[in-house]
Design a protein around this motif. Sequence first.
Motif, PDB file in Angstrom:
ATOM      1  N   ALA A  76       0.909  -1.163  -0.242  1.00  0.00           N
ATOM      2  CA  ALA A  76       0.051   0.127   0.322  1.00  0.00           C
ATOM      3  C   ALA A  76       1.163   1.543  -0.153  1.00  0.00           C
TER       4      ALA A  76
ATOM      5  N   ALA B 242       0.975   4.065  -2.999  1.00  0.00           N
ATOM      6  CA  ALA B 242       1.012   5.430  -2.421  1.00  0.00           C
ATOM      7  C   ALA B 242       1.815   5.991  -3.189  1.00  0.00           C
TER       8      ALA B 242
ATOM      9  N   GLU C 179      -4.016   0.154   5.011  1.00  0.00           N
ATOM     10  CA  GLU C 179      -3.896  -0.694   3.698  1.00  0.00           C
ATOM     11  C   GLU C 179      -5.279  -1.916   3.769  1.00  0.00           C
TER      12      GLU C 179
ATOM     13  N   GLU D 241      -9.891   3.128  -1.089  1.00  0.00           N
ATOM     14  CA  GLU D 241      -9.098   4.316  -1.329  1.00  0.00           C
ATOM     15  C   GLU D 241      -9.332   5.359  -0.433  1.00  0.00           C
TER      16      GLU D 241
ATOM     17  N   MET E 166      -5.803   4.553   1.589  1.00  0.00           N
ATOM     18  CA  MET E 166      -5.122   4.971   0.001  1.00  0.00           C
ATOM     19  C   MET E 166      -4.685   6.683   0.499  1.00  0.00           C
TER      20      MET E 166
END
Length: 208
Positions: A19, A23, A191, A195, A198
């Motif tokens: 994750a 990102a 994680e 969204e 994120m």
Amino acid sequence: MKVVVFDYGSGNVHSAVRALSVAGADVELTSDPEKAMAAEGLVVPGVGAFDSVVSKLRKLRGERFIERRLAGGRPVLGICVGLQVLFEGSDEHGSTSPGLDQFPGRVTRLESDIVPHMGWSTIDVAPNSKLLAGLENDRFYFVHSYGVQTDPAVNADERFEEMAVSWATHGSRFVAAIEQGPLSAVQFHPEKSGEAGMTLLRNWLSTL
């Protein structure tokens, strides 16, 4: 930007590594204290019981370099039990291990008929939150039976920066996220939060 996910044997943390990479971070999973000190950002995950996580962290001198990072204003992010161990201690399974004592308060069993709290919940976002900016109406994924149910800001040391304490509710209200200077932590799993998670990680990376 270089981010280290500290690998102290807390369980499967590869989802956090993935994750953070998505990102936008250059991520390394390592147990090397020198690399953990040198990185722009340090993530302390937490999977398992409070005593076990604290014990594994201390064996690798985790509390020392976390303290050194914070003293130098270098960001640290705790996730799940990685939030809990930053407090004074826990009542989980009769725990006797002291926490890292970065925040005042104890971790106690959630006051709910259904425990563990497993699933998606909204958050009452602190108005001064940087982590959760723009995420006031989003939901995040939680898996836990214990949490901090007292307000750490009440007993905060006035010499330090102002705290941002965000809350969620499962039976009782508990700390969902806490931020103070370079130290941030969340009870949920960004994680695993789609969204919204994120966006939170990108918010944190933007502070490095």
